[in-house]
Scaffold this motif. Structure first.
Motif, PDB file in Angstrom:
ATOM      1  N   ALA A  89      36.557  52.958  33.255  1.00  0.00           N
ATOM      2  CA  ALA A  89      36.681  51.951  34.175  1.00  0.00           C
ATOM      3  C   ALA A  89      37.435  50.625  33.840  1.00  0.00           C
ATOM      4  O   ALA A  89      38.167  50.285  34.662  1.00  0.00           O
ATOM      5  CB  ALA A  89      35.314  51.398  34.252  1.00  0.00           C
ATOM      6  N   ASP A  90      37.714  50.529  32.444  1.00  0.00           N
ATOM      7  CA  ASP A  90      38.643  49.242  32.328  1.00  0.00           C
ATOM      8  C   ASP A  90      40.093  49.751  32.298  1.00  0.00           C
ATOM      9  O   ASP A  90      40.815  48.948  32.435  1.00  0.00           O
ATOM     10  CB  ASP A  90      38.418  48.945  30.883  1.00  0.00           C
ATOM     11  N   LYS A  91      40.356  50.990  32.258  1.00  0.00           N
ATOM     12  CA  LYS A  91      41.683  51.536  32.328  1.00  0.00           C
ATOM     13  C   LYS A  91      42.220  51.608  33.876  1.00  0.00           C
ATOM     14  O   LYS A  91      43.520  51.701  34.138  1.00  0.00           O
ATOM     15  CB  LYS A  91      41.888  52.893  31.660  1.00  0.00           C
ATOM     16  N   VAL A  92      41.171  51.661  34.757  1.00  0.00           N
ATOM     17  CA  VAL A  92      41.702  51.913  36.278  1.00  0.00           C
ATOM     18  C   VAL A  92      42.304  50.651  36.604  1.00  0.00           C
ATOM     19  O   VAL A  92      41.714  49.473  36.598  1.00  0.00           O
ATOM     20  CB  VAL A  92      40.391  52.267  37.139  1.00  0.00           C
ATOM     21  N   PRO A  93      43.491  50.813  37.303  1.00  0.00           N
ATOM     22  CA  PRO A  93      44.141  49.391  37.971  1.00  0.00           C
ATOM     23  C   PRO A  93      43.199  48.710  38.929  1.00  0.00           C
ATOM     24  O   PRO A  93      42.223  49.500  39.641  1.00  0.00           O
ATOM     25  CB  PRO A  93      45.362  50.005  38.387  1.00  0.00           C
ATOM     26  N   LYS A  94      42.963  47.668  39.236  1.00  0.00           N
ATOM     27  CA  LYS A  94      41.970  46.901  40.059  1.00  0.00           C
ATOM     28  C   LYS A  94      42.467  47.210  41.409  1.00  0.00           C
ATOM     29  O   LYS A  94      41.404  47.477  42.383  1.00  0.00           O
ATOM     30  CB  LYS A  94      42.112  45.386  39.722  1.00  0.00           C
ATOM     31  N   ALA A  98      38.011  50.293  44.106  1.00  0.00           N
ATOM     32  CA  ALA A  98      37.015  50.428  44.991  1.00  0.00           C
ATOM     33  C   ALA A  98      36.932  51.611  45.665  1.00  0.00           C
ATOM     34  O   ALA A  98      36.105  52.135  46.264  1.00  0.00           O
ATOM     35  CB  ALA A  98      37.527  49.491  46.019  1.00  0.00           C
ATOM     36  N   ALA A  99      38.360  52.549  45.301  1.00  0.00           N
ATOM     37  CA  ALA A  99      38.447  54.023  45.693  1.00  0.00           C
ATOM     38  C   ALA A  99      37.791  54.988  45.035  1.00  0.00           C
ATOM     39  O   ALA A  99      37.267  55.960  45.321  1.00  0.00           O
ATOM     40  CB  ALA A  99      39.662  54.183  46.340  1.00  0.00           C
ATOM     41  N   LEU A 100      38.264  54.497  43.588  1.00  0.00           N
ATOM     42  CA  LEU A 100      37.719  55.765  42.616  1.00  0.00           C
ATOM     43  C   LEU A 100      36.418  55.394  42.203  1.00  0.00           C
ATOM     44  O   LEU A 100      35.883  56.380  41.649  1.00  0.00           O
ATOM     45  CB  LEU A 100      39.035  55.393  41.515  1.00  0.00           C
ATOM     46  N   TYR A 101      35.858  54.318  41.697  1.00  0.00           N
ATOM     47  CA  TYR A 101      34.705  54.198  41.227  1.00  0.00           C
ATOM     48  C   TYR A 101      33.471  54.801  42.174  1.00  0.00           C
ATOM     49  O   TYR A 101      32.811  55.422  41.443  1.00  0.00           O
ATOM     50  CB  TYR A 101      34.176  52.773  41.087  1.00  0.00           C
ATOM     51  N   PRO A 102      33.450  54.435  43.498  1.00  0.00           N
ATOM     52  CA  PRO A 102      32.441  55.514  44.154  1.00  0.00           C
ATOM     53  C   PRO A 102      32.606  56.753  43.888  1.00  0.00           C
ATOM     54  O   PRO A 102      31.444  57.593  43.905  1.00  0.00           O
ATOM     55  CB  PRO A 102      32.774  54.937  45.601  1.00  0.00           C
ATOM     56  N   LYS A 103      33.921  57.326  43.950  1.00  0.00           N
ATOM     57  CA  LYS A 103      33.832  58.812  43.801  1.00  0.00           C
ATOM     58  C   LYS A 103      33.289  59.317  42.360  1.00  0.00           C
ATOM     59  O   LYS A 103      32.843  60.477  42.083  1.00  0.00           O
ATOM     60  CB  LYS A 103      35.533  59.351  43.859  1.00  0.00           C
ATOM     61  N   VAL A 104      33.757  58.449  41.288  1.00  0.00           N
ATOM     62  CA  VAL A 104      33.185  58.715  40.071  1.00  0.00           C
ATOM     63  C   VAL A 104      31.560  58.748  40.082  1.00  0.00           C
ATOM     64  O   VAL A 104      30.927  59.614  39.421  1.00  0.00           O
ATOM     65  CB  VAL A 104      33.614  57.846  38.697  1.00  0.00           C
ATOM     66  N   ARG A 200      25.909  49.939  37.060  1.00  0.00           N
ATOM     67  CA  ARG A 200      25.982  48.565  36.360  1.00  0.00           C
ATOM     68  C   ARG A 200      27.481  48.444  35.884  1.00  0.00           C
ATOM     69  O   ARG A 200      28.350  47.430  36.051  1.00  0.00           O
ATOM     70  CB  ARG A 200      25.020  48.045  35.585  1.00  0.00           C
ATOM     71  N   VAL A 201      27.779  49.428  34.925  1.00  0.00           N
ATOM     72  CA  VAL A 201      29.128  49.392  34.329  1.00  0.00           C
ATOM     73  C   VAL A 201      30.125  49.564  35.644  1.00  0.00           C
ATOM     74  O   VAL A 201      31.211  48.683  35.372  1.00  0.00           O
ATOM     75  CB  VAL A 201      29.268  50.779  33.442  1.00  0.00           C
ATOM     76  N   LEU A 202      29.982  50.208  36.494  1.00  0.00           N
ATOM     77  CA  LEU A 202      31.205  50.400  37.410  1.00  0.00           C
ATOM     78  C   LEU A 202      31.152  49.110  38.399  1.00  0.00           C
ATOM     79  O   LEU A 202      32.114  48.525  38.644  1.00  0.00           O
ATOM     80  CB  LEU A 202      30.941  51.579  38.376  1.00  0.00           C
ATOM     81  N   THR A 203      29.986  48.645  38.918  1.00  0.00           N
ATOM     82  CA  THR A 203      29.937  47.820  39.947  1.00  0.00           C
ATOM     83  C   THR A 203      30.480  46.310  39.271  1.00  0.00           C
ATOM     84  O   THR A 203      30.951  45.460  40.007  1.00  0.00           O
ATOM     85  CB  THR A 203      28.620  47.501  40.604  1.00  0.00           C
ATOM     86  N   ASP A 204      30.082  45.895  37.961  1.00  0.00           N
ATOM     87  CA  ASP A 204      30.473  44.934  37.319  1.00  0.00           C
ATOM     88  C   ASP A 204      31.998  44.782  37.148  1.00  0.00           C
ATOM     89  O   ASP A 204      32.345  43.732  37.199  1.00  0.00           O
ATOM     90  CB  ASP A 204      29.950  44.673  35.958  1.00  0.00           C
ATOM     91  N   ARG A 205      32.730  45.937  37.496  1.00  0.00           N
ATOM     92  CA  ARG A 205      34.015  45.824  37.125  1.00  0.00           C
ATOM     93  C   ARG A 205      34.946  46.008  38.476  1.00  0.00           C
ATOM     94  O   ARG A 205      36.228  46.108  38.514  1.00  0.00           O
ATOM     95  CB  ARG A 205      34.527  47.387  36.135  1.00  0.00           C
ATOM     96  N   LEU A 206      34.302  45.901  39.634  1.00  0.00           N
ATOM     97  CA  LEU A 206      35.002  45.979  40.898  1.00  0.00           C
ATOM     98  C   LEU A 206      35.501  44.687  41.176  1.00  0.00           C
ATOM     99  O   LEU A 206      34.765  43.675  40.664  1.00  0.00           O
ATOM    100  CB  LEU A 206      33.753  46.251  41.855  1.00  0.00           C
ATOM    101  N   PRO A 207      36.770  44.533  41.894  1.00  0.00           N
ATOM    102  CA  PRO A 207      37.300  43.387  42.175  1.00  0.00           C
ATOM    103  C   PRO A 207      36.649  42.740  43.233  1.00  0.00           C
ATOM    104  O   PRO A 207      35.814  43.189  43.995  1.00  0.00           O
ATOM    105  CB  PRO A 207      38.759  43.820  42.875  1.00  0.00           C
ATOM    106  N   SER A 208      36.327  41.294  43.103  1.00  0.00           N
ATOM    107  CA  SER A 208      35.567  40.238  43.809  1.00  0.00           C
ATOM    108  C   SER A 208      36.381  40.119  45.106  1.00  0.00           C
ATOM    109  O   SER A 208      37.387  40.412  45.521  1.00  0.00           O
ATOM    110  CB  SER A 208      35.614  39.011  43.230  1.00  0.00           C
TER     111      SER A 208
END
Length: 208
Positions: A89-94, A98-104, A200-208
Motif C-alpha cells: 500500500a505504501d508503494k502505490v502512488p497516491k 483510490a482505484a487500486l485499493y478497492p480492487k485489492v 484499515r491498512v488500506l483505508t488509512d492510506r487513502l488520500p484525504s
C-alpha cells in the motif's frame, strides 16, 4: 457405576461445550460453534473507502494478484500478511490508490470467503461426526448397563469387556473430535478479524 457416571458427565459436558444451543434466529443444526454462523462475508461491512468494484477480474492485474496471495491465505500469519499489505500500500502512488485499493480489497475478500466456506463445511462435517459418535456412545452405555458388573457368567463377562473396550474407543474419538472443533471454530473468526485489519491498512492510506 461410579465409572459409568463419570463418563456420562464427561460426555454431557462435551456436548454442552462443543454444541451449544444456536443463537436466536439461528436454526442450523450442523453449526456447533458459539460464534454465530455467517456463511458469507460482505466486503462493505469492513470497507469504508471508495466504492468496491463488482465482478472485477483482480487476478488479471499482476500487482493485485500478488498482494492478495501474499495476504489472504490463512496459512500466512496475520501479522505477516498485514506487513505485506502495508508494504504494498505504501508503494502505490497516491493518485492510483483510490482505484487500486478497492480492487485489492475485493480480491482479498473473495479469497477469504472461499477459505471460510471450506472451513465452515469442515465444521459441519465434524459436527455430524460428533453427533453420530455421541449416539454410538449412548448405545454402548445402554448395552453395558444391561450386563451387571458383578456377573459371574463367563460369556457375559467377555461380552461386557468387549463393550467396555468399544465404548472407551468411541469416547476417545468423541473427545478428539471435540478438541478439533474447538480449534476449527476459531478459524472463521480469525479470518474475519484479518479482513478488518486489512481494510484499515488500506483505508488509512487513502488520500484525504
Amino acid at each position: 457405576m461410579r465409572v459409568l457416571l463419570s463418563l456420562t458427565l464427561i460426555l454431557a459436558a462435551g456436548n454442552a461445550l462443543a454444541a451449544p444451543p444456536p443463537p436466536a434466529g439461528q436454526t442450523n443444526p450442523d453449526w456447533p460453534c458459539h460464534q454465530r454462523l455467517v456463511p458469507q462475508l460482505t466486503a462493505a461491512t469492513y470497507w469504508g473507502g471508495p466504492p468496491l468494484p463488482e465482478h472485477v477480474d483482480w487476478r488479471a492485474d499482476k500487482r493485485v494478484a500478488a498482494v492478495v496471495q501474499a495476504t489472504a491465505p490463512r496459512e500466512i500469519p496475520a501479522d505477516e500478511g498485514e506487513k505485506a499489505l502495508t508494504r504494498f500500500a505504501d508503494k502505490v502512488p497516491k493518485g492510483q490508490r483510490a482505484a487500486l485499493y478497492p480492487k485489492v480489497f475485493a480480491g482479498i475478500v473473495e479469497e477469504i470467503n472461499s477459505q471460510r466456506g471450506s472451513v465452515i463445511t469442515r465444521i459441519q462435517d465434524l459436527a455430524h461426526r460428533q453427533r453420530d459418535m455421541g449416539e454410538l456412545v449412548s448405545k454402548a452405555t445402554t448395552e453395558l448397563q444391561a450386563i451387571p458388573a458383578e456377573t459371574t457368567d463367563p460369556d457375559k463377562q467377555q461380552q461386557r469387556a468387549e463393550i467396555v473396550q468399544r465404548r472407551g474407543y468411541l469416547i476417545r474419538n468423541f473427545e478428539e473430535v471435540e478438541r478439533t472443533l474447538r480449534y476449527t471454530c476459531e478459524v472463521p473468526v480469525d479470518l474475519e478479524a484479518r479482513l478488518g485489519t486489512y481494510a484499515r491498512v488500506l483505508t488509512d492510506r487513502l488520500p484525504s
